[in-house]
Design a protein around this motif. Structure first.
Motif: not given
Length: 382
Positions: A115-118, A130-132, A135-143
């Protein structure tokens, strides 16, 4: 060439040149003292690795001739896959031509079923692309922000969390254990490109600490500590079979040569041996010497336990000038600029190797100290 395309290319070039971010390919000068390559253990010129490569060319030819699913997957490939799976404690290992292909393949095929890639904000471009593509929802968290990762993971039941064992531009390490605790329901992918062969018991890095149920996917590369080239994904058997059917990077690419697989096998034997441990010990000794000398001469490096060390310089012009000064002193140590690193974070990326001698490390530190004085006095570079 269409006029609009030509104009677009020229505009893009001008923009990057103005920012001092334009790049070009140049041949490496073997006469320079190398503090840029990722050949951490010095295996790319090791006699056993070279012999295995030459023997492989004689026995199997210069190339594989086809994709792995046709007839490009040969006995040395199978032997390498089986050895790696046993060494890493995983059910299967899938071989790829590059780390970029491996990461992009895994995330674009497997990632679509989450459902999501973090992703850690400093995750490699191949992981982001690859995450883009998944087709799944992707988001980044602070390092390395465990709390933020946990908050994001709690929002979706099916989460794939993506990080690196050692980050390629900073040399720091991911808090994998804490990420697992903060995201207990997430599956985890660790790109172990800069850790494998160097860290953990027998150089097994992440695999020495975490089982297949704790870290679901491992990417390893053979162009760094192994000194050769190519990459692999260590995973469950059902994932490997899925990749063999749905990974476009795998299905539609010629396999790397069997001779290359033999060279990687030779490198693996060295890494697993007492010699491999001596090389790792030498590398750690060299890193410590570098840290001690930087402290003595007041160099503001970011002290990291891994082979990658950084000297943050800020402006692109300052980093480029310092790198040029070192080159004039016979040292190859490259400047890293945006977009590879964040704006205002241009730096020297200094790579310490087991092959470096104490006198060479001292030569580097003295040259950096002298170059820093010149750059600081140069208003153009500030």
């Amino acid at each position: 060439m269409h006029v609009q395309l030509q104009q677009a290319l020229q505009q893009a070039r001008q923009q990057r040149q103005q920012l001092q971010q334009w790049r070009h390919v140049s041949c490496h000068d073997d006469q320079l003292l190398d503090f840029s390559s990722n050949d951490y253990l010095g295996l790319r010129r090791h006699a056993q690795v070279l012999k295995a490569y030459c023997d492989g060319v004689r026995d199997y030819g210069a190339g594989s001739g086809a994709s792995p699913l046709v007839n490009g997957y040969q006995r040395p490939h199978r032997y390498l896959s089986e050895r790696l799976a046993e060494w890493l404690g995983r059910e299967a290992v899938v071989l790829f031509n590059s780390g970029f292909a491996a990461n992009h393949s895994l995330l674009s095929t497997i990632g679509r079923h989450y459902q999501q890639v973090l992703l850690d904000r400093l995750a490699h471009a191949s992981l982001l692309d690859g995450a883009q593509a998944s087709g799944s929802r992707w988001r980044r968290f602070s390092h390395n922000d465990v709390h933020a990762a946990g908050q994001f993971a709690a929002q979706q039941a099916q989460t794939l969390l993506v990080t690196e064992s050692v980050f390629s531009m900073d040399g720091d390490q991911a808090p994998v254990a804490q990420l697992r605790e903060a995201c207990p329901a997430a599956d985890i992918l660790v790109d172990d490109a800069h850790g494998i062969g160097l860290l953990g018991a027998d150089g097994r890095s992440c695999a020495a600490q975490y089982s297949a149920t704790e870290v679901d996917y491992l990417t390893i590369t053979f162009g760094k500590a192994f000194g050769v080239g190519g990459a692999a994904i260590a995973c469950r058997q059902e994932v490997a079979e899925y990749l063999h059917n749905f990974s476009r990077e795998l299905v539609y690419s010629t396999a790397f040569a069997a001779a290359q697989a033999q060279a990687i096998n030779a490198a693996l034997s060295i890494i697993q041996s007492a010699e491999g441990q001596r090389l790792r010990d030498t590398l750690q000794h060299n890193i410590q010497q570098f840290h001690d000398l930087c402290l003595r001469y007041g160099l503001p490096i970011t002290r990291q336990p891994a082979a990658i060390q950084t000297l943050i310089l800020g402006a692109e012009s300052r980093a480029l000038r310092l790198s040029e000064q070192l080159r004039e002193q016979g040292i190859d140590c490259r400047a890293m600029r945006p977009p590879t690193v964040a704006a205002g974070q241009s730096r020297l990326r200094i790579v310490i190797s087991a092959r470096h001698q104490p006198a060479q490390i001292q030569q580097l530190v003295l040259a950096i100290a002298a170059a820093l004085e010149q750059v600081s006095d140069d208003p153009v570079s500030l």
